[in-house]
Design an enzyme around this catalytic site. Structure first.
Site, PDB file in Angstrom:
ATOM      1  N   LYS A 131      50.097 -17.122 -13.136  1.00 50.20           N
ATOM      2  CA  LYS A 131      49.968 -17.073 -14.597  1.00 50.20           C
ATOM      3  C   LYS A 131      48.999 -18.143 -15.092  1.00 50.20           C
ATOM      4  O   LYS A 131      48.216 -17.916 -16.023  1.00 50.20           O
ATOM      5  CB  LYS A 131      51.337 -17.269 -15.248  1.00 50.20           C
ATOM      6  CG  LYS A 131      52.301 -16.100 -15.070  1.00 50.20           C
ATOM      7  CD  LYS A 131      51.880 -14.896 -15.878  1.00 50.20           C
ATOM      8  CE  LYS A 131      52.928 -13.798 -15.807  1.00 50.20           C
ATOM      9  NZ  LYS A 131      52.513 -12.601 -16.573  1.00 50.20           N
ATOM     10  N   LYS A 164      51.808  -4.522 -16.212  1.00 51.52           N
ATOM     11  CA  LYS A 164      51.162  -4.418 -17.526  1.00 51.52           C
ATOM     12  C   LYS A 164      49.822  -5.152 -17.549  1.00 51.52           C
ATOM     13  O   LYS A 164      48.835  -4.659 -18.083  1.00 51.52           O
ATOM     14  CB  LYS A 164      52.083  -4.974 -18.608  1.00 51.52           C
ATOM     15  CG  LYS A 164      53.391  -4.207 -18.788  1.00 51.52           C
ATOM     16  CD  LYS A 164      54.210  -4.790 -19.920  1.00 51.52           C
ATOM     17  CE  LYS A 164      55.534  -4.054 -20.099  1.00 51.52           C
ATOM     18  NZ  LYS A 164      56.491  -4.373 -19.021  1.00 51.52           N
ATOM     19  N   LYS A 201      50.366  -3.588  -6.833  1.00 50.07           N
ATOM     20  CA  LYS A 201      51.545  -3.608  -7.700  1.00 50.07           C
ATOM     21  C   LYS A 201      51.226  -3.007  -9.064  1.00 50.07           C
ATOM     22  O   LYS A 201      50.164  -3.255  -9.626  1.00 50.07           O
ATOM     23  CB  LYS A 201      52.024  -5.054  -7.882  1.00 50.07           C
ATOM     24  CG  LYS A 201      53.242  -5.185  -8.786  1.00 50.07           C
ATOM     25  CD  LYS A 201      53.455  -6.622  -9.201  1.00 50.07           C
ATOM     26  CE  LYS A 201      54.540  -6.722 -10.261  1.00 50.07           C
ATOM     27  NZ  LYS A 201      54.671  -8.085 -10.813  1.00 50.07           N
TER      28      LYS A 201
END
Length: 329
Positions: free
Chosen positions: A111, A197, A194
């Protein structure tokens, strides 16, 4: 009965990765365990959603939970921010965690790489908030996707460390629960490993038949098998993994044989996948639309779920304060 808890962040509609990775497990568990499921709106703040989106997003996830088969009479559903006790336990757990171990968490590093201008403290301590969500109910099982395995190990570390520091055996170490024998990782149809979103490669539970078919037919492929019984390249292995998840074993075996004898036509395979995905998503989508139209029902379920969750969390916090040495409230 053993206690189970898990949640999903309200950062958009649920997709097939969420459904097979977690929600399908929720439905199975509500009949076999003392289950509780929540909508993790505090967690979503790590990416700074617009304030006006939070409440609507929570209702969206609530409708999708119900449409997938979660029954609030069997398993209360609550919104994370309605249970303020979570924050107190989050504080206590953070006091026992170390900067170095939080910085080594893979999801934090990923992230931080993706949002370098927003590496906030909430992003760093995401695992301890997740641990508080679980440990406040003293849950022993947590249905999770494969990407949450390291965060689950951090939750177990929080439980062990609390017990060790205070010389108690209060918190159980929560274990991962998978609907299948192992974690289900739904691949993206863009060739990535994977569905997610942020990758923009999702098939959502709200997608209509035409949208689903269009997305599947755009799936990344190659020139096709050139040698009998050859190893599948990653992008094709992902496509077969998708079929293994969404289609019947007989269908998978048929197309696998087509690969092995070099007669596979990707167009035929994609059409079959699209047909099978539509069969899964269409009835769920119809129920989502029905529940979404009844905001009063969604809010009522959230209120009732929060009452159950707060009672559970308050009982835990009373013991935690006593163990640490704080005055009981």
């Amino acid at each position: 009965m053993e206690k189970v808890v898990s949640g999903i962040r309200p950062t958009g509609n649920l997709h097939l990765g969420n459904y097979f990775g977690a929600v399908k497990s929720f439905v199975k568990m509500q009949d076999e365990y003392d289950s509780m499921f929540f909508i993790a709106d505090w967690h979503s703040l790590t990416t700074h959603p617009k304030p006006e989106d939070i409440q609507q997003s929570a209702r969206t996830i609530m409708a999708e939970y119900l449409a997938c088969g979660i029954d609030p009479k069997k398993a209360p559903i609550y919104i994370q921010s309605d249970v303020k006790e979570t924050l107190e336990l989050y504080l206590f757990l953070n006091m026992n965690m170390y900067l170095g171990e939080l910085e080594r968490v893979t999801t934090f590093k990923e992230k931080a790489r993706k949002q370098p201008d927003n590496v906030n403290a909430g992003l760093l301590t995401y695992p301890t908030l997740m641990a508080a969500d679980i440990l406040q109910h003293r849950a022993v099982k947590v249905p999770v996707g494969k990407d949450q395995e390291q965060n689950m190990e951090m939750a177990r570390k929080c439980a062990r460390r609390f017990n060790h520091i205070y010389g108690v055996e209060f918190f159980p170490e929560p274990q991962n629960f998978y609907f299948n024998a192992e974690a289900v990782k739904v691949p993206g149809l863009d060739g990535s490993g994977k569905m997610g979103k942020s990758e923009g490669n999702c098939i959502y539970l709200r997608d209509d038949d035409k949208t689903i078919t269009k997305k599947v037919m755009r799936a990344v492929t190659d020139l096709g098998p050139q040698t009998p019984n050859s190893k599948k390249p990653e992008v094709i292995e992902n496509l077969f993994t998708f079929m293994k998840i969404c289609s019947s074993p007989e269908t998978y075996a048929y197309f696998d044989e087509k690969w092995n004898d070099c007669t596979l036509r990707y167009g035929d395979m994609k059409k079959q996948i699209a047909q099978d995905v539509v069969a899964i998503v269409r009835p769920i989508r119809e129920r989502i639309e029905e529940y979404s139209a009844n905001k009063e029902l969604l809010d009522k379920i959230a209120r009732e779920g929060a009452e159950v969750a707060r009672e559970s969390a308050q009982a835990t916090l009373r013991e935690v304060r006593r163990i640490i040495g704080f005055r009981e409230k």
